[in-house]
Every structure is written in structure tokens, then in C-alpha cells.
Enzyme design. Structure first.
Site, short mmCIF file in Angstrom:
data_model
loop_
_atom_site.label_atom_id
_atom_site.label_comp_id
_atom_site.label_asym_id
_atom_site.label_seq_id
_atom_site.Cartn_x
_atom_site.Cartn_y
_atom_site.Cartn_z
N ARG A 91 -4.99 1.16 -7.26
CA ARG A 91 -3.67 1.61 -6.80
C ARG A 91 -3.09 2.69 -7.72
NH1 ARG A 91 -1.94 -1.93 -2.72
NH2 ARG A 91 -2.41 -4.11 -3.03
N ASP A 146 -5.48 0.03 -2.32
CA ASP A 146 -6.40 -0.77 -3.13
C ASP A 146 -7.59 -1.26 -2.35
OD1 ASP A 146 -5.06 -2.68 -1.43
OD2 ASP A 146 -5.76 -4.24 -2.78
N THR A 188 -0.73 -3.59 11.87
CA THR A 188 0.34 -3.68 10.87
C THR A 188 1.58 -2.91 11.34
OG1 THR A 188 -1.35 -3.77 9.17
CG2 THR A 188 0.89 -3.31 8.43
N LEU A 189 1.37 -1.68 11.81
CA LEU A 189 2.49 -0.84 12.23
C LEU A 189 3.19 -1.43 13.45
CD1 LEU A 189 3.49 1.68 10.83
CD2 LEU A 189 2.35 3.06 12.55
N GLY A 235 0.77 -1.25 0.00
CA GLY A 235 0.00 0.00 0.00
C GLY A 235 0.80 1.29 0.00
N GLY A 262 -3.86 -0.43 13.84
CA GLY A 262 -2.51 -0.33 14.37
C GLY A 262 -1.74 -1.64 14.31
N ASP A 281 0.90 3.21 4.47
CA ASP A 281 -0.15 4.04 3.88
C ASP A 281 -1.16 4.51 4.92
OD1 ASP A 281 -1.09 1.44 4.23
OD2 ASP A 281 -1.91 1.20 2.22
N ASP A 285 -4.67 2.23 10.95
CA ASP A 285 -6.08 1.96 11.25
C ASP A 285 -6.17 1.27 12.61
OD1 ASP A 285 -8.80 1.49 11.09
OD2 ASP A 285 -8.72 0.15 9.37
P1 IMP Z 1 -4.16 -1.77 10.50
O1 IMP Z 1 -3.22 -2.92 10.63
O2 IMP Z 1 -5.58 -2.10 10.88
O3 IMP Z 1 -3.67 -0.49 11.16
O4 IMP Z 1 -4.30 -1.46 8.98
C1 IMP Z 1 -3.30 -0.94 8.28
C2 IMP Z 1 -3.20 -1.61 6.94
O5 IMP Z 1 -4.47 -1.92 6.39
C3 IMP Z 1 -2.54 -0.63 6.03
O6 IMP Z 1 -1.21 -1.05 5.82
C4 IMP Z 1 -3.37 -0.70 4.77
O7 IMP Z 1 -2.71 -1.50 3.82
C5 IMP Z 1 -4.66 -1.35 5.13
N1 IMP Z 1 -5.76 -0.36 5.21
C6 IMP Z 1 -6.35 0.11 6.31
N2 IMP Z 1 -7.30 1.00 6.02
C7 IMP Z 1 -7.29 1.11 4.67
C8 IMP Z 1 -8.03 1.90 3.73
O8 IMP Z 1 -8.91 2.70 4.07
N3 IMP Z 1 -7.72 1.72 2.44
C9 IMP Z 1 -6.76 0.85 2.01
N4 IMP Z 1 -6.03 0.12 2.84
C10 IMP Z 1 -6.29 0.23 4.16
MG MG Z 2 -0.60 -1.66 4.05
#
Ligand code: IMP
Ligand code: MG
Length: 185
Positions: A172, A166, A114-115, A48, A112, A107, A110
Site C-alpha cells: 500500500r 494491496d 463493491t461499487l 484501497g 463492480g 481504487d 473490477d
Molecule cells: P469489485 O468489487 O470486483 O469491483 O472489486 C473492487 C474491489 O476489489 C476494489 O475496491 C479493490 O479493493 C479490490 N481490487 C480489485 N482489483 C484489484 C487489484 O487489481 N488490486 C487491488 N485491489 C483490487
Molecule cells: Mg477496495
């Protein structure tokens, strides 16, 4: 000149235009420079963040920084718009991060997960300092405790696409960040 508000070809409504993103990235690069990271290593979380990271490193260059760059491919979203809750490494870093100052770029922040996953991984490998930078910091409750040190924009609880992001591998290529005008079936 009228600002483009929707892209009829893609059916995506513009939230952040290409111009808005470009302008904001120059400011964001200045904020990052001000932190004085020595020998920074940019780690872009794929897929992303690839467009954002590509523009950000060039904005950093214009501000006088010479980052090294590596990529970490993670997956948590698959084809759905909501997180599966599990993060996997699809492709690991090439470079070692031991003793490095890392700027972790993603990208969207959300839930958190992934980070946090990426940060913990890089931290466990001995990075000296890890700063996090996201294109969009969604102001939603996190599933885990993490924050973005830098963000280009703040967002709400809505799914966005374009500028590298995406839904089911689509959109993308759009040069702007937007929302879908019609709900997908
Ligand atoms: P998290 O792990 O829930 O914080 O989500 C983060 C990952 O989910 C990001 O790296 C994005 O790839 C994907 N993601 C979260 N929200 C969106 C969105 O609104 N559009 C596209 N990708 C998203
Ligand atoms: Mg991502």
C-alpha cells in the site's frame, strides 16, 4: 531523466508512476468540477482508496472545490486476489447522506460488486445524486451493472498494487501503481 520502470526494493514493476498519477489527477479534478456538484460529499471506500482519495481531494481543492469527506470501509477481497463475491461493511459512514451530492471514490472497478454495494447503500439512505470515481477502471466483464462516471486510468485484467492498493496487506505504501514481477506463492 530516465523513467523508473521497476522498484527493486519492492519487486514491483511500475505501471503508473507517481508523476503520471499526479498529472492525471489534476485533469480528473477538472472533469469532476465541470459536473458542478453542489456541496459535494466525497465518500472514500477503504482501505484501497485512501491514498487516491487523499490526493484527489487536494486536487479538487486546487480547482476550487470544498468537499466534505467521509469513509466507508468495505471488504470483499480478504487475502486473495479474486473477489469472494460478498461485500461486507467493516466500518460505516459517520455522516448522513440524505439529500447530499456524493462523489463515491474507490481504487479499482473490477467485478463492480463493491461499487454497486456502496452506491445502493448511499442511495437507500437518500442521497440526491451519486457520481462514481475510480483510480482504475478495469475493462473487464462486470458481475453487476455499474459504471464509473470518472476514472483516472483504464486497466486490463491484471492485479495491481501500490498507491494504497494491496495484496494480503502489502504494497500500500508504494508511491506508484504497479504489478508484481514474480508470482507470489
Ligand atoms: P469489485 O468489487 O470486483 O469491483 O472489486 C473492487 C474491489 O476489489 C476494489 O475496491 C479493490 O479493493 C479490490 N481490487 C480489485 N482489483 C484489484 C487489484 O487489481 N488490486 C487491488 N485491489 C483490487
Ligand atoms: Mg477496495
Amino acid at each position: 531523466m530516465t523513467e523508473l520502470t521497476s522498484d527493486t526494493q519492492s519487486g514491483v514493476e511500475v505501471i503508473y508512476s507517481a508523476d503520471m498519477i499526479a498529472t492525471r489527477l489534476e485533469g480528473l479534478a477538472q472533469e469532476i468540477i465541470a459536473r458542478g456538484l453542489e456541496r459535494p460529499l466525497v465518500v472514500a471506500v477503504l482501505k484501497g482508496s485512501f491514498v487516491f482519495a487523499a490526493d484527489l481531494i487536494r486536487a479538487l481543492h486546487r480547482s476550487g472545490l470544498e468537499p466534505e469527506v467521509d469513509f466507508l470501509t468495505l471488504s470483499s477481497y480478504r487475502k486473495s486476489r479474486t473477489s469472494s463475491g460478498k461485500v461486507e461493511i467493516l466500518r460505516d459512514l459517520d455522516l448522513g447522506v440524505d439529500g447530499r451530492n456524493v462523489l463515491l471514490v474507490d481504487d479499482v472497478l473490477d467485478s463492480g460488486r463493491t461499487l454497486v454495494f456502496a452506491k445502493d447503500l448511499i442511495s437507500a439512505r437518500g442521497a440526491k445524486e451519486i457520481l462514481t470515481c475510480v483510480l482504475i477502471d478495469k475493462k473487464v466483464p462486470r458481475a453487476v451493472n455499474v459504471h464509473a462516471d470518472f476514472s483516472a486510468f483504464e486497466g486490463g485484467d491484471e492485479f495491481v498494487v501500490g498507491y494504497g492498493m494491496d495484496v494480503a496487506h502489502r504494497y500500500r505504501e508504494l508511491p506508484f501503481v504497479g504489478r508484481m514481477m514474480q508470482k507470489e506463492t
